[in-house]
Scaffold this active site. Structure first.
Site, mmCIF file in Angstrom:
data_model
loop_
_atom_site.group_PDB
_atom_site.id
_atom_site.type_symbol
_atom_site.label_atom_id
_atom_site.label_comp_id
_atom_site.label_asym_id
_atom_site.label_seq_id
_atom_site.Cartn_x
_atom_site.Cartn_y
_atom_site.Cartn_z
ATOM 1 N N SER A 22 0.707 -0.589 -0.395
ATOM 2 C CA SER A 22 -0.265 -0.238 -0.072
ATOM 3 C C SER A 22 0.932 1.300 0.560
ATOM 4 O O SER A 22 0.675 2.612 -0.483
ATOM 5 C CB SER A 22 -1.000 0.259 1.069
ATOM 6 O OG SER A 22 -2.028 -1.209 1.051
ATOM 7 N N LYS A 71 -9.530 -6.327 10.721
ATOM 8 C CA LYS A 71 -10.763 -5.141 9.734
ATOM 9 C C LYS A 71 -12.191 -5.294 11.246
ATOM 10 O O LYS A 71 -13.001 -3.959 10.417
ATOM 11 C CB LYS A 71 -10.858 -6.375 8.872
ATOM 12 C CG LYS A 71 -10.269 -5.342 7.490
ATOM 13 C CD LYS A 71 -10.354 -6.612 6.440
ATOM 14 C CE LYS A 71 -8.383 -5.950 5.442
ATOM 15 N NZ LYS A 71 -9.906 -6.663 4.117
ATOM 16 N N ASP A 107 -13.529 -2.846 -0.455
ATOM 17 C CA ASP A 107 -11.818 -4.392 -0.192
ATOM 18 C C ASP A 107 -13.393 -5.024 -1.563
ATOM 19 O O ASP A 107 -12.784 -5.566 -2.730
ATOM 20 C CB ASP A 107 -12.494 -5.028 0.452
ATOM 21 C CG ASP A 107 -10.992 -4.919 1.905
ATOM 22 O OD1 ASP A 107 -10.025 -4.099 0.843
ATOM 23 O OD2 ASP A 107 -10.692 -6.166 2.078
ATOM 24 N N ALA A 133 -14.002 -16.866 5.820
ATOM 25 C CA ALA A 133 -14.809 -16.540 5.969
ATOM 26 C C ALA A 133 -13.857 -14.679 7.043
ATOM 27 O O ALA A 133 -15.043 -15.393 7.889
ATOM 28 C CB ALA A 133 -15.790 -17.291 7.164
ATOM 29 N N GLY A 135 -11.436 -11.451 7.324
ATOM 30 C CA GLY A 135 -12.638 -9.352 6.875
ATOM 31 C C GLY A 135 -12.590 -9.179 5.971
ATOM 32 O O GLY A 135 -13.159 -8.576 5.272
ATOM 33 N N ASN A 156 -15.421 -22.469 4.894
ATOM 34 C CA ASN A 156 -14.264 -22.083 5.180
ATOM 35 C C ASN A 156 -13.815 -22.873 6.000
ATOM 36 O O ASN A 156 -14.163 -24.340 6.528
ATOM 37 C CB ASN A 156 -15.086 -21.070 6.405
ATOM 38 C CG ASN A 156 -13.397 -20.283 7.285
ATOM 39 O OD1 ASN A 156 -12.309 -19.891 6.474
ATOM 40 N ND2 ASN A 156 -13.985 -19.957 8.470
ATOM 41 N N THR A 158 -12.807 -23.443 9.498
ATOM 42 C CA THR A 158 -13.984 -23.246 10.834
ATOM 43 C C THR A 158 -15.886 -23.708 9.870
ATOM 44 O O THR A 158 -16.044 -22.538 10.071
ATOM 45 C CB THR A 158 -13.958 -22.826 11.549
ATOM 46 O OG1 THR A 158 -12.141 -22.512 11.777
ATOM 47 C CG2 THR A 158 -14.262 -22.694 12.938
#
Ligand code: NAP
Length: 286
Positions: A22, A71, A107, A133, A135, A156, A158
């Site tokens: 960034s 996030k 995003d 799953a 941010g 995901n 989890t």
């Protein structure tokens, strides 16, 4: 007497942060628009998050990007949450002044712009699989749903976390959740988005290869100067096309920049200026 005015301060915070590109991207935006800004990457752990944000504001900081794993946690420190960040329940941008801190999320628009504009991929009526799953998934789900895909499955590692994330969009019958180990070889996907952090943590791929067919387009949110592991795995398993997340990174950065300075940078030349080779950004099945 000439008065020296220091450049406006911006930055990105995360843990880890050394991979972040960034600062280079925002420097190029500022050069392009003739702005004087100072943008740095800061390694900030979870227990430093609150003090860092308030200290940054105290020192005159004007804006921050928030990256993994903050996030969702960073939502606690904002005064106003813009609608798309509210929908996502996650932020990647703070707009800061003396009176308030506003949270937003760019995003989703970053990914959509890259897929639709840069790669000419329509999302309407598509069957989409999102792996992960965290941010990033929170940020991209609502904008993807607005493109009216046929369905979206969030898988995901989890499973319970995938269910929590999708439950925020309960009324949307085209959205489902499962564990990665519950994926079924009968399901067919037009687009597969890797939103796990395996690219950053350099973990190996543990996704079943049957999720890919020869018409599948794979998109890795992670980015690297070489084709990512997920990209290589995708084309080895016969995906039509595998793209990495440089375009999304640049597009989300441009949207954040515009929130801070009310000017939208032109993103078309940035990849080249960052010396990113087009052949490593995209892999096509031979
Ligand atoms: P995060 O909140 O930390 O979430 C990480 C996700 O990865 C979780 O769902 C986690 O599953 C999953 N995961 C971690 N290790 C795994 C493994 N070995 N196998 C399967 N799943 C695994 O991270 P994030 O903020 O969502 O970011 C995810 C990725 O997107 C990062 O690589 C980030 O750099 C990238 N990203 C790119 C852009 C861009 O502009 N290109 C923007 C945003 C994010 P569990 O829940 O089971 O732990």
């Amino acid at each position: 007497m000439v008065q020296l005015i220091s450049a406006d301060q911006y930055g990105v915070i995360g843990d880890p942060i050394s991979h972040s590109q960034s600062p280079s991207i925002h420097k190029l935006f500022a050069q392009q628009l003739g702005h004087s800004i100072d943008y740095k990457a800061y390694h900030v752990s979870e227990n430093q998050l609150e003090s860092f944000i308030y200290e940054f504001r105290k020192k005159g900081g004007r804006g921050l990007n928030i990256t993994l794993p903050h996030k969702t946690t960073a939502l606690k420190y904002v005064d106003i949450i813009n609608p798309r960040a509210k929908e996502a329940d996650a932020i990647n941008t703070l707009i800061i002044d003396e009176e308030k801190i506003i949270g937003d999320n760019t995003d989703g628009i970053g990914l959509i712009n890259d897929l639709e504009i840069n790669f000419n991929q329509s999302l309407k009526n598509k069957r989409i699989l999102i792996l992960g799953a965290g941010g990033a998934t929170l940020g991209i789900l609502s904008p993807l749903l607005k493109r009216e895909p046929k369905n979206i499955l969030v898988a995901n590692r989890t499973a319970s976390k995938a269910k929590i994330v999708t439950s925020k969009f309960k009324s949307n019958f085209s959205l489902d959740a499962c564990g990665i180990n519950e994926l079924d070889s009968e399901q067919i996907f037009d687009i597969i988005i890797n939103a796990t952090s395996i690219g950053i943590t350099k973990q190996s791929i543990n996704f079943p290869s049957f999720i890919i067919t020869e018409n599948t387009v794979c998109y890795d949110l992670s980015y690297s100067y070489e084709p990512t592991l997920f990209m290589r795995w995708s084309v080895e398993n016969k995906a039509k096309l595998a793209i990495q997340g440089w375009g999304m990174l640049i597009e989300q950065a441009a949207a954040s920049y515009c929130l801070w300075r009310d000017k939208k940078p032109n993103t078309s030349s940035i990849l080249k200026q960052l010396n990113i080779n087009a052949s490593s950004q995209v892999l096509r099945r031979l």
